[in-house]
Design a protein around this motif. Sequence first.
Motif, PDB file in Angstrom:
ATOM      1  N   ALA A   1       0.841  -1.199   0.000  1.00 37.22           N
ATOM      2  CA  ALA A   1       0.000   0.000   0.000  1.00 37.22           C
ATOM      3  C   ALA A   1       0.871   1.242   0.000  1.00 37.22           C
ATOM      4  O   ALA A   1       1.910   1.287   0.672  1.00 37.22           O
ATOM      5  CB  ALA A   1      -0.929   0.003   1.207  1.00 37.22           C
ATOM      6  N   PHE A   2       0.443   2.243  -0.739  1.00 36.28           N
ATOM      7  CA  PHE A   2       1.122   3.532  -0.820  1.00 36.28           C
ATOM      8  C   PHE A   2       0.175   4.580  -0.252  1.00 36.28           C
ATOM      9  O   PHE A   2      -0.893   4.832  -0.820  1.00 36.28           O
ATOM     10  CB  PHE A   2       1.471   3.839  -2.275  1.00 36.28           C
ATOM     11  CG  PHE A   2       2.171   5.150  -2.494  1.00 36.28           C
ATOM     12  CD1 PHE A   2       3.236   5.541  -1.703  1.00 36.28           C
ATOM     13  CD2 PHE A   2       1.778   6.002  -3.530  1.00 36.28           C
ATOM     14  CE1 PHE A   2       3.886   6.755  -1.906  1.00 36.28           C
ATOM     15  CE2 PHE A   2       2.426   7.205  -3.760  1.00 36.28           C
ATOM     16  CZ  PHE A   2       3.484   7.581  -2.940  1.00 36.28           C
ATOM     17  N   ILE A   3       0.529   5.170   0.899  1.00 31.12           N
ATOM     18  CA  ILE A   3      -0.328   6.137   1.567  1.00 31.12           C
ATOM     19  C   ILE A   3       0.093   7.544   1.158  1.00 31.12           C
ATOM     20  O   ILE A   3       1.155   8.033   1.549  1.00 31.12           O
ATOM     21  CB  ILE A   3      -0.259   5.975   3.102  1.00 31.12           C
ATOM     22  CG1 ILE A   3      -0.754   4.579   3.504  1.00 31.12           C
ATOM     23  CG2 ILE A   3      -1.087   7.057   3.786  1.00 31.12           C
ATOM     24  CD1 ILE A   3      -0.715   4.318   4.995  1.00 31.12           C
ATOM     25  N   ASP A   4      -0.756   8.195   0.356  1.00 28.16           N
ATOM     26  CA  ASP A   4      -0.464   9.533  -0.146  1.00 28.16           C
ATOM     27  C   ASP A   4      -1.757  10.319  -0.299  1.00 28.16           C
ATOM     28  O   ASP A   4      -1.954  11.046  -1.267  1.00 28.16           O
ATOM     29  CB  ASP A   4       0.279   9.439  -1.483  1.00 28.16           C
ATOM     30  CG  ASP A   4       0.828  10.774  -1.956  1.00 28.16           C
ATOM     31  OD1 ASP A   4       1.056  11.651  -1.097  1.00 28.16           O
ATOM     32  OD2 ASP A   4       1.007  10.953  -3.166  1.00 28.16           O
ATOM     33  N   GLY A   5      -2.662  10.156   0.680  1.00 27.41           N
ATOM     34  CA  GLY A   5      -3.929  10.874   0.660  1.00 27.41           C
ATOM     35  C   GLY A   5      -3.833  12.128   1.500  1.00 27.41           C
ATOM     36  O   GLY A   5      -2.884  12.902   1.389  1.00 27.41           O
ATOM     37  N   SER A   6      -4.810  12.323   2.383  1.00 29.35           N
ATOM     38  CA  SER A   6      -4.749  13.458   3.298  1.00 29.35           C
ATOM     39  C   SER A   6      -3.549  13.296   4.222  1.00 29.35           C
ATOM     40  O   SER A   6      -3.303  12.223   4.764  1.00 29.35           O
ATOM     41  CB  SER A   6      -6.030  13.531   4.134  1.00 29.35           C
ATOM     42  OG  SER A   6      -5.906  14.511   5.146  1.00 29.35           O
ATOM     43  N   HIS A   7      -2.801  14.386   4.400  1.00 28.95           N
ATOM     44  CA  HIS A   7      -1.601  14.330   5.233  1.00 28.95           C
ATOM     45  C   HIS A   7      -1.840  14.860   6.640  1.00 28.95           C
ATOM     46  O   HIS A   7      -0.895  15.041   7.406  1.00 28.95           O
ATOM     47  CB  HIS A   7      -0.461  15.107   4.562  1.00 28.95           C
ATOM     48  CG  HIS A   7       0.025  14.454   3.314  1.00 28.95           C
ATOM     49  ND1 HIS A   7      -0.657  14.531   2.123  1.00 28.95           N
ATOM     50  CD2 HIS A   7       1.110  13.677   3.063  1.00 28.95           C
ATOM     51  CE1 HIS A   7       0.001  13.862   1.188  1.00 28.95           C
ATOM     52  NE2 HIS A   7       1.072  13.329   1.732  1.00 28.95           N
ATOM     53  N   LEU A   8      -3.092  15.100   6.985  1.00 30.10           N
ATOM     54  CA  LEU A   8      -3.429  15.405   8.371  1.00 30.10           C
ATOM     55  C   LEU A   8      -3.167  14.163   9.214  1.00 30.10           C
ATOM     56  O   LEU A   8      -3.413  13.038   8.767  1.00 30.10           O
ATOM     57  CB  LEU A   8      -4.892  15.819   8.487  1.00 30.10           C
ATOM     58  CG  LEU A   8      -5.286  17.119   7.766  1.00 30.10           C
ATOM     59  CD1 LEU A   8      -6.794  17.297   7.806  1.00 30.10           C
ATOM     60  CD2 LEU A   8      -4.592  18.312   8.401  1.00 30.10           C
TER      61      LEU A   8
END
Length: 238
Positions: free
Chosen positions: A127-134
């Motif tokens: 998985a590549f997490i690059d959504g909201s950076h909050l």
Amino acid sequence: MNQLLDHIYNTGYVEDGDGNLINPFPTATPRETGTILYEIIGEYNLEKTMEIGMAYGLSALFICQAHQDRGVGNHTAIDPNQSTLWKSIGLLNIKRAGLSERLRFFENYSDEVLPQLVKTGESFDFAFIDGSHLFDYALLDFFYIDKLLTPGGYVVFDDLWMPAVRKVISFVLRNRSYELVKIKPKANWVKRLARVIYRLLQNPLDIYSLKIKFIPENICLLKKVCKDSRNWNFHRSF
């Protein structure tokens, strides 16, 4: 790398459905990051991949191309703003590159899609997490991705220059059964050193994230060692 990616990085533009040229940077995935993603897929023989946040589709192009070149694998992307904010350019780029059969796409928020994938019993090995950076949203993305990720699978966090992202990674390394995996460097030593110095100056009192600050890339690769086996009252400061 496919011809479309070469064209985008050489010209510095992506094209919408009406033929308008748009500069996707610095929002879009840099070539350095995309190349690392491509190599991770091949090096660890990953077949069921996912990303949160698609935007102009460059990271998806790298990952789908890795599957295409290996002749196996499929990618899932989640982005609530693909047809609005990003003018469907990400999906158009996947189609232009001839990679549509490698992609499944959800135009919805990750906090709505991920629980449904958990409910239907799906699993992924990357998985590549690059959504909201909050902080809370990035942590929520990880929470559900962990439920979907098979032991031995990998997760990549993007944008280590952001303190909230580093704090999530610090939580994971301190409280969950994940280990940091070294990434083969792509940038020159000057850029890598500048990143470390910037993070150290950014919030110098954050001692728990110190190890993460010294990662010279802008992404972080973690490996899931085993399923969650914490006691109900377990906690380490992060």
